[in-house]
Each structure stands twice: as C-alpha cells, then as structure tokens.
Scaffold this motif. Structure first.
Motif, PDB file in Angstrom:
ATOM      1  N   GLY A 175       0.832  -1.200   0.000  1.00  9.05           N
ATOM      2  CA  GLY A 175       0.000   0.000   0.000  1.00  9.05           C
ATOM      3  C   GLY A 175       0.862   1.244   0.000  1.00  9.05           C
ATOM      4  O   GLY A 175       2.012   1.230  -0.447  1.00  9.05           O
ATOM      5  N   ILE A 176       0.305   2.328   0.519  1.00  4.69           N
ATOM      6  CA  ILE A 176       1.027   3.588   0.656  1.00  4.69           C
ATOM      7  C   ILE A 176       1.613   3.644   2.062  1.00  4.69           C
ATOM      8  O   ILE A 176       0.921   3.396   3.047  1.00  4.69           O
ATOM      9  CB  ILE A 176       0.093   4.789   0.424  1.00  4.69           C
ATOM     10  N   TYR A 177       2.901   3.974   2.147  1.00  6.15           N
ATOM     11  CA  TYR A 177       3.614   3.974   3.421  1.00  6.15           C
ATOM     12  C   TYR A 177       4.021   5.395   3.803  1.00  6.15           C
ATOM     13  O   TYR A 177       3.999   6.310   2.986  1.00  6.15           O
ATOM     14  CB  TYR A 177       4.871   3.102   3.327  1.00  6.15           C
ATOM     15  N   GLY A 178       4.408   5.551   5.052  1.00  4.32           N
ATOM     16  CA  GLY A 178       4.950   6.815   5.507  1.00  4.32           C
ATOM     17  C   GLY A 178       6.462   6.844   5.351  1.00  4.32           C
ATOM     18  O   GLY A 178       7.132   5.814   5.469  1.00  4.32           O
ATOM     19  N   ILE A 179       6.998   8.023   5.065  1.00  5.57           N
ATOM     20  CA  ILE A 179       8.447   8.237   5.042  1.00  5.57           C
ATOM     21  C   ILE A 179       8.793   9.006   6.312  1.00  5.57           C
ATOM     22  O   ILE A 179       8.234  10.074   6.567  1.00  5.57           O
ATOM     23  CB  ILE A 179       8.886   9.049   3.811  1.00  5.57           C
ATOM     24  N   PHE A 180       9.729   8.466   7.101  1.00  6.10           N
ATOM     25  CA  PHE A 180      10.070   9.069   8.383  1.00  6.10           C
ATOM     26  C   PHE A 180      11.573   9.313   8.470  1.00  6.10           C
ATOM     27  O   PHE A 180      12.374   8.549   7.925  1.00  6.10           O
ATOM     28  CB  PHE A 180       9.646   8.159   9.542  1.00  6.10           C
ATOM     29  N   ASN A 181      11.933  10.381   9.171  1.00  7.07           N
ATOM     30  CA  ASN A 181      13.333  10.638   9.464  1.00  7.07           C
ATOM     31  C   ASN A 181      13.846   9.554  10.412  1.00  7.07           C
ATOM     32  O   ASN A 181      13.227   9.272  11.437  1.00  7.07           O
ATOM     33  CB  ASN A 181      13.487  12.019  10.103  1.00  7.07           C
ATOM     34  N   LYS A 182      14.962   8.940  10.070  1.00 12.01           N
ATOM     35  CA  LYS A 182      15.467   7.818  10.858  1.00 12.01           C
ATOM     36  C   LYS A 182      15.886   8.242  12.265  1.00 12.01           C
ATOM     37  O   LYS A 182      15.761   7.472  13.219  1.00 12.01           O
ATOM     38  CB  LYS A 182      16.649   7.165  10.136  1.00 12.01           C
ATOM     39  N   GLU A 183      16.357   9.468  12.418  1.00 12.10           N
ATOM     40  CA  GLU A 183      16.879   9.903  13.713  1.00 12.10           C
ATOM     41  C   GLU A 183      15.791  10.311  14.693  1.00 12.10           C
ATOM     42  O   GLU A 183      15.847   9.978  15.872  1.00 12.10           O
ATOM     43  CB  GLU A 183      17.863  11.063  13.520  1.00 12.10           C
ATOM     44  N   ASN A 184      14.777  11.048  14.205  1.00 16.87           N
ATOM     45  CA  ASN A 184      13.795  11.606  15.146  1.00 16.87           C
ATOM     46  C   ASN A 184      12.347  11.241  14.828  1.00 16.87           C
ATOM     47  O   ASN A 184      11.428  11.770  15.448  1.00 16.87           O
ATOM     48  CB  ASN A 184      13.938  13.128  15.215  1.00 16.87           C
ATOM     49  N   GLU A 185      12.129  10.349  13.846  1.00 15.48           N
ATOM     50  CA  GLU A 185      10.787   9.861  13.502  1.00 15.48           C
ATOM     51  C   GLU A 185       9.878  10.946  12.912  1.00 15.48           C
ATOM     52  O   GLU A 185       8.659  10.769  12.834  1.00 15.48           O
ATOM     53  CB  GLU A 185      10.096   9.245  14.724  1.00 15.48           C
ATOM     54  N   THR A 186      10.433  12.070  12.487  1.00 13.79           N
ATOM     55  CA  THR A 186       9.624  13.111  11.858  1.00 13.79           C
ATOM     56  C   THR A 186       9.006  12.589  10.565  1.00 13.79           C
ATOM     57  O   THR A 186       9.681  11.950   9.755  1.00 13.79           O
ATOM     58  CB  THR A 186      10.484  14.351  11.550  1.00 13.79           C
ATOM     59  N   PHE A 187       7.723  12.879  10.371  1.00 14.32           N
ATOM     60  CA  PHE A 187       7.026  12.471   9.148  1.00 14.32           C
ATOM     61  C   PHE A 187       7.453  13.382   8.002  1.00 14.32           C
ATOM     62  O   PHE A 187       7.364  14.609   8.101  1.00 14.32           O
ATOM     63  CB  PHE A 187       5.514  12.557   9.360  1.00 14.32           C
ATOM     64  N   LEU A 188       7.909  12.776   6.898  1.00 13.91           N
ATOM     65  CA  LEU A 188       8.411  13.543   5.760  1.00 13.91           C
ATOM     66  C   LEU A 188       7.470  13.512   4.562  1.00 13.91           C
ATOM     67  O   LEU A 188       7.449  14.451   3.763  1.00 13.91           O
ATOM     68  CB  LEU A 188       9.782  13.006   5.320  1.00 13.91           C
ATOM     69  N   GLY A 189       6.716  12.429   4.421  1.00 15.22           N
ATOM     70  CA  GLY A 189       5.837  12.295   3.261  1.00 15.22           C
ATOM     71  C   GLY A 189       5.340  10.870   3.140  1.00 15.22           C
ATOM     72  O   GLY A 189       5.384  10.091   4.097  1.00 15.22           O
ATOM     73  N   ILE A 190       4.869  10.524   1.948  1.00 16.51           N
ATOM     74  CA  ILE A 190       4.344   9.182   1.694  1.00 16.51           C
ATOM     75  C   ILE A 190       4.964   8.619   0.425  1.00 16.51           C
ATOM     76  O   ILE A 190       5.400   9.353  -0.463  1.00 16.51           O
ATOM     77  CB  ILE A 190       2.809   9.176   1.560  1.00 16.51           C
ATOM     78  N   ALA A 191       4.992   7.305   0.343  1.00 15.48           N
ATOM     79  CA  ALA A 191       5.458   6.614  -0.857  1.00 15.48           C
ATOM     80  C   ALA A 191       4.930   5.196  -0.806  1.00 15.48           C
ATOM     81  O   ALA A 191       4.702   4.650   0.278  1.00 15.48           O
ATOM     82  CB  ALA A 191       6.987   6.611  -0.930  1.00 15.48           C
ATOM     83  N   GLY A 192       4.727   4.597  -1.966  1.00 21.03           N
ATOM     84  CA  GLY A 192       4.266   3.217  -1.955  1.00 21.03           C
ATOM     85  C   GLY A 192       3.641   2.803  -3.264  1.00 21.03           C
ATOM     86  O   GLY A 192       3.839   3.441  -4.308  1.00 21.03           O
TER      87      GLY A 192
END
Length: 321
Positions: A175-192
């Motif tokens: 499906g469509i997933y979330g893109i997160f910053n690896k260090e602080n878990e900030t949501f960056l966008g979606i991809a999938g």
C-alpha cells in the motif's frame, strides 16, 4: 532480536536454523529448537513459533503467540488451519517475513525498508495531522494526496485512514507507506504502491482528448488539450487499454509525495531505489509504472534514472464549483 521457537523433529529443526543462519548471516536471531512445545508460563518478548502439528498451533494460540505452520511430506495428515501463516518450503522464511508475521499478529506498523536518512513504514492514525497537511499542500495535485477527493471533513479522513490501515496492508500485502526521518521519527511524506489501472473508461475522451499517455521518450508530443478531472467524464460505455503485453496483473503503480518543507533535499531520490527493489523482489511486481505530470521534469528524470515506465499525464484543471 526474535526468539524463534522451532517445534518439530530436532534434526529437521536444526537444518532449518542452519540454512536460515547461512542465508542471512548478518541477521541476529535466537533459535530454540524442541520436539515438544515448551512448558513455559511466560514466553520472552519477540517470540515466534514455527511448527508442523495442529496441537502445537493450538498451544501457541493459547499463549497468544504468532505462529507459522510448516507443511511437508511427513505431516499431510495435519490440517494446519489454525494460523493464517503457512509455508510449503523453508526457503519462504526470511527476516522480512518473520517481521511481517510478528507485526500483523500484534497490529504494529511494519517497516518496509530503510535508507541512510529515512525509514519507510506502514502508516498509523498518529500520522493523520501530517497527512491532512500533505492533502492541503496538494489540493491542486490529487496524485500527491493520500485521501480521495471525497474526504472533505476531518471525520471522513480519520475513518478512511482507520479502514485503510485495518484492511489494505494485511489483505493486499502492500500500500502507501509513511516516510520518516530515521533519527527523530519526523514524518516527511508518503510513498508506496497501488494497483495499476490498466483500463480507462470514458464516453467523452477520444484519442485527441486522452489525458494519459505511456511514454518512454520525453520528446514525444503530449496532446495539448487539457481535460477536467477525468472522474467527471467516466462511464462504462467505452474503454481504452494500454498495450496488454506491457502491463498485467503483476503490474503496480508507484508514487510518492513529500511535504513542502522537506522537498529539494533528495528524499525521493533516496527512497525510490530500495522501494522499487522491495516491490520487485518481495511483492513480485514485474512491471512498475509511475504517473507524473507533464511539467514535473525533476520527477520524470528521477523515474527514468530508476528505469520506471512513465505514465505522462496532463495537470488536471480545477474548478471553483
């Protein structure tokens, strides 16, 4: 680290553990091999069960443990119907598969892949505010949105997200997933991924007005006439198909959308190659297409760099009605 209980004939269990460790030698896992189900009151965290008898499946369920059934020539008398996870060959075991079984059982978001800066992971309801922000930023670009255009209220968006999380990942496997910053878990966008729609039905679009076109050559001319949102014209009277030898049931569409404040930082370039690899190697997609607006030159270049089939589309005209 998983505690992987292999409950079956010990020779067979040791062979499974040895083959897994040889194939995935960089993956740390604790194997516990036993012919009988362990007489434990409390199992350690991150426990998984692999067994080949119905009675052991039932015991695993009593302990609320995720269990994988193994069907082989010596246990044909077993139904192995007590679990949704069944393998016919131990080659089906992989670190990702074990993680998927664990996450599905405990209803946790599954991590799809990681890069130097990012984690690609299934969405949760915690991302609703950021998804709504992404929706607002892409109100003139529906392909960059997560929610369908008929989700016009917070409650509708929340219900859609809850149903998507509940049904999409477990049933379809992608499906469509979330893109997160690896260090602080900030949501960056979606991809999938989403299923590729091979047929466009319309009673008003003809060959001159068609606003989608498969193109590997960016110099090919795209029809100048723009259409309103194609959904306004759709009916079941006529249809136009893309070449059947190009797309089939193993085709999928890949897409991504990054929040404005994280754009121009190479996020898409970083996450696209491992996501394509995941789609082909784990999900089994043989063809992956991406839908890009005609004037989005950066995305077109990125798609060509990653050898994606490009579906050029005209930007949809928005009305005030």
């Amino acid at each position: 680290m998983f505690n992987f209980f292999i409950i079956m004939d010990e020779i067979q269990g040791n062979n499974i553990a040895r083959n897994f460790s040889s194939e995935y030698f960089n993956y740390t896992i604790n194997f516990i091999i036993s012919k009988e189900f362990p007489a434990l009151t409390d199992f350690p965290d991150f426990s998984l069960i692999l067994c080949d008898l119905d009675k052991n499946i039932e015991l695993a369920k009593k302990h609320n443990l995720p269990v994988i059934a193994f069907s082989h020539k010596n246990n044909r008398q077993e139904s192995l119907m007590g679990t949704p996870w069944l393998i016919l060959d131990t080659d089906g075991l992989s670190p990702f598969f074990l993680n998927e079984v664990y996450c599905r059982h405990y209803k946790k978001p599954l991590t799809i892949t990681t890069t130097n800066r990012c984690i690609i992971r299934e969405l949760t309801t915690r991302q609703l505010p950021e998804l709504l922000q992404l929706q607002e930023e892409n109100k003139n670009n529906p392909s960059g949105c997560f929610f369908p255009q008929n989700c016009t209220t917070y409650a509708e968006a929340e219900e859609f997200l809850q149903n998507y999380i509940k049904n999409q990942y477990a049933f379809y496997g992608y499906g469509i997933y979330g893109i997160f910053n690896k260090e602080n878990e900030t949501f960056l966008g979606i991809a999938g991924f989403s299923p590729f729609e091979n047929v466009i039905t319309s009673d008003t679009l003809n060959s001159k007005e068609k606003n989608f076109k498969i193109s590997e050559n960016l110099s090919e001319k795209i029809p100048e006439k723009k259409s309103k949102n194609i959904s306004e014209h759709c009916s079941e009277k006529t249809s136009e198909k893309y070449p059947e030898n190009d797309f089939n049931e193993y085709s999928a569409e890949i897409g991504y959308s990054v929040l404005k404040k994280w754009q121009q930082q190479g996020i898409a370039s970083e996450i696209l190659p491992p996501l394509i690899h995941f789609g082909k190697e784990y999900l089994g997609f043989t063809k992956i297409v991406t839908r890009i607006e005609k004037n989005n030159i950066a995305s077109i270049r990125l798609a060509k760099k990653n050898n994606l089939k490009i579906l050029i589309c005209q930007a949809t005209e928005q009305t005030n009605s």
